[in-house]
Design a protein around this motif. Sequence first.
Motif, short mmCIF file in Angstrom:
data_model
loop_
_atom_site.label_atom_id
_atom_site.label_comp_id
_atom_site.label_asym_id
_atom_site.label_seq_id
_atom_site.Cartn_x
_atom_site.Cartn_y
_atom_site.Cartn_z
N UNK A 119 34.27 38.11 32.21
CA UNK A 119 34.70 36.97 32.99
C UNK A 119 36.20 36.83 32.86
N UNK A 120 36.88 36.95 34.00
CA UNK A 120 38.34 36.89 33.99
C UNK A 120 38.82 35.46 33.84
N UNK A 121 39.95 35.31 33.14
CA UNK A 121 40.63 34.02 33.13
C UNK A 121 41.30 33.85 34.50
N UNK A 122 41.86 32.70 34.74
CA UNK A 122 42.52 32.47 36.03
C UNK A 122 43.64 33.47 36.24
N UNK A 123 44.43 33.72 35.20
CA UNK A 123 45.53 34.67 35.31
C UNK A 123 45.01 36.10 35.44
N UNK A 124 43.99 36.42 34.66
CA UNK A 124 43.42 37.77 34.72
C UNK A 124 42.80 38.06 36.08
N UNK A 125 42.16 37.05 36.64
CA UNK A 125 41.55 37.22 37.96
C UNK A 125 42.62 37.52 39.01
N UNK A 146 31.06 36.55 36.92
CA UNK A 146 31.02 37.63 35.94
C UNK A 146 30.95 38.99 36.62
N UNK A 147 31.59 39.97 35.99
CA UNK A 147 31.63 41.34 36.49
C UNK A 147 31.06 42.26 35.42
N UNK A 148 30.09 43.09 35.77
CA UNK A 148 29.48 44.00 34.81
C UNK A 148 30.38 45.22 34.59
N UNK A 149 30.56 45.59 33.32
CA UNK A 149 31.35 46.77 32.98
C UNK A 149 30.70 47.54 31.85
N UNK A 172 30.74 39.14 27.21
CA UNK A 172 29.47 38.72 26.64
C UNK A 172 28.46 39.81 26.98
N UNK A 173 27.38 39.89 26.20
CA UNK A 173 26.38 40.92 26.43
C UNK A 173 25.53 40.57 27.65
N UNK A 174 25.30 41.57 28.50
CA UNK A 174 24.44 41.34 29.66
C UNK A 174 23.01 41.08 29.21
N UNK A 175 22.56 41.85 28.22
CA UNK A 175 21.25 41.66 27.61
C UNK A 175 21.40 41.85 26.11
N UNK A 176 20.92 40.90 25.34
CA UNK A 176 21.03 41.00 23.89
C UNK A 176 20.09 42.09 23.38
N UNK A 185 30.07 38.25 21.86
CA UNK A 185 30.12 37.11 22.78
C UNK A 185 31.42 36.33 22.61
N UNK A 186 32.15 36.21 23.70
CA UNK A 186 33.39 35.43 23.70
C UNK A 186 34.61 36.18 23.24
#
Length: 255
Positions: A119-125, A146-149, A172-176, A185-186
């Motif tokens: 998840x990008x911050x405002x600046x990162x986005x 969110x963007x999967x990578x 964050x993890x897509x699936x734990x 996470x975070x």
Amino acid sequence: AGRLRRPSGPYSAGYDVFLVPGGSAKADFLALGVEGCAAVRRFVQSGGGYCGVCAGAFLALRLRLLDVDRRSSRLQKPPRQMWPESSDSESGDEAASEDTRADSKASRDGRDAFIVNMKFTQKGRKLLWHEGRSKAVEPDESASGEVCMRYHNGPLLEIPKASPAILLSRMSAKEVQDKTPSTLKGSAGIVMQNFGGGRVVAISPHPESTQDEALLPEPGKERLRRVLQRAVLLAAAGPAAHSWLEDAIHVPVLV
């Protein structure tokens, strides 16, 4: 590293950005040696850019180019001396060492690639992702932004309050799963920091090799490869180099 120098004019020999891909930060660090490590630091300090992906981000920590903390089971600062002890957890992704192959099965499983949500911050986005489309018509972005990578053991970073480093995205993890670090996470996914007259951009996951299904270290979606392309330009836009690039890096795409 002896050839790593800044260009002195529009048509002179030299480089604007030093790009370090995934692999083995330990092997890269040892190959550079003390002289090579010092040369990379001089290059960035004199106005060059440094862009590191996964193991390349680990190498930026070893070279002391970033004022960030590294997460583990507890917050742990990266080594401050120029020649720290090796860490197998910094072995990067595709290049397995003898020590890696001798590890336990559980440890090897923990080195498998998996998908994370970025998840990008405002600046990162603005700097790395936005191309003029709304989220509704952006196929690689969820409604929650969110963007999967693809992730393969990149560093889990935390930016201290007093640090000049800038957060551009969180993971964050897509699936734990069992192989998912509890501290993922975070954690910071992409950070940037000016260093002397240059700039450092460190990327923990692999936007360049993110595919729809496979988790192989091969070229992935063109949309996500552009994140790395823009990160390289962002690294070149240091305060003493081509600072105008940061303003011109975003070119909206009409759809």
